[in-house]
Write an enzyme that holds these catalytic residues in place. Sequence first.
Site, PDB file in Angstrom:
ATOM      1  N   HIS A  33      27.980  35.605  43.923  1.00 35.05           N
ATOM      2  CA  HIS A  33      27.407  35.568  45.280  1.00 35.05           C
ATOM      3  C   HIS A  33      26.091  36.334  45.319  1.00 35.05           C
ATOM      4  CE1 HIS A  33      31.842  35.167  46.230  1.00 35.05           C
ATOM      5  NE2 HIS A  33      31.335  34.098  46.791  1.00 35.05           N
ATOM      6  N   ARG A  69      38.958  34.594  42.910  1.00 32.95           N
ATOM      7  CA  ARG A  69      40.373  34.486  42.506  1.00 32.95           C
ATOM      8  C   ARG A  69      40.664  35.212  41.189  1.00 32.95           C
ATOM      9  NH1 ARG A  69      39.938  29.179  45.231  1.00 32.95           N
ATOM     10  NH2 ARG A  69      41.460  29.189  46.917  1.00 32.95           N
TER      11      ARG A  69
END
Length: 289
Positions: A45, A195
């Site tokens: 990100h 995740r």
Amino acid sequence: MVDCYIKRTMRLIKTIKQMRQWAERRRRGKTIGFVPTMGALHEGHRSLMRAARRRCDAVVVSIFVNPAQFGPNEDYARYPRDLKGDAALCRREKVDVLFMPTAETVYPEGHDTKILVGRIGEVLEGAVRPGHFSGVATVVAKLFQIVRPQIAFFGQKDYQQTVVIKRLVRDLNFPVKIVVCPTVREKDGLAMSSRNRYLSSEERNASRVLFKALQKGRERIQEGERDSAAVRDAMTLLIQEQPPARIEYAAIVHPDTLMEVTQIEGPVVLLLAVWIGKTRLIDNLLVKP
Ligand code: PAF
């Protein structure tokens, strides 16, 4: 609680009305770069935020764990949430606005409109996660309407998602340029993903096999192998040797149409979805023979 972690350089906005007002004022002659996320932010990100910073006058990051893109037996409830850490990271990256709407704001009582994604959203991820891309497309379209960016940034790690979003923008005439940034990897090759936090240390070791298998596939193509079944076998064999990995799919497809390729004659994408214990990981590699 989160507000106290945000210095005045970054605005936290939670309502659609405020977000639209900010965008309305800001857009005059300025470029808004948008990074939509579901939070639990990591280096991947961060690279999107940096790309947005380099190209745009203002950067908006959204954090919204979108219920519409999770199936009934998927991990919506336990999806990692780290609002303090995320806000701090956005502030370090000099994000201008952190937009964090609630589920009730995005999907108020009576919300009944969905974007239907065609074939490219029904294969691969779409085949094993029915409705997933309809959920993604719907929320991304809504976010584009609210944030009104000129440029939006997505990671190549979710390859099919980038294809679906480019098609959405093209088919529905959104005036937004889509920039796809390279996958950011750990030192051992594991693609950064929110995740990954689910993995035990043993599973974390095993998860390296995804990138190894993709590299093996690329190597076979670069050595001259043109039969995609042979390339796929080389990848799957490697994964099968690595318990607790379990392959959900291993595919070799055309980069734009996502159609399965049998003879490799041009660029292809190698795509993997693999369960490592109870964690489902995806990864991909674009290969030009
Ligand atoms: O990639 C994600 O994090 C999500 O699918 C997105 C694009 C933010 C839509 O919810």
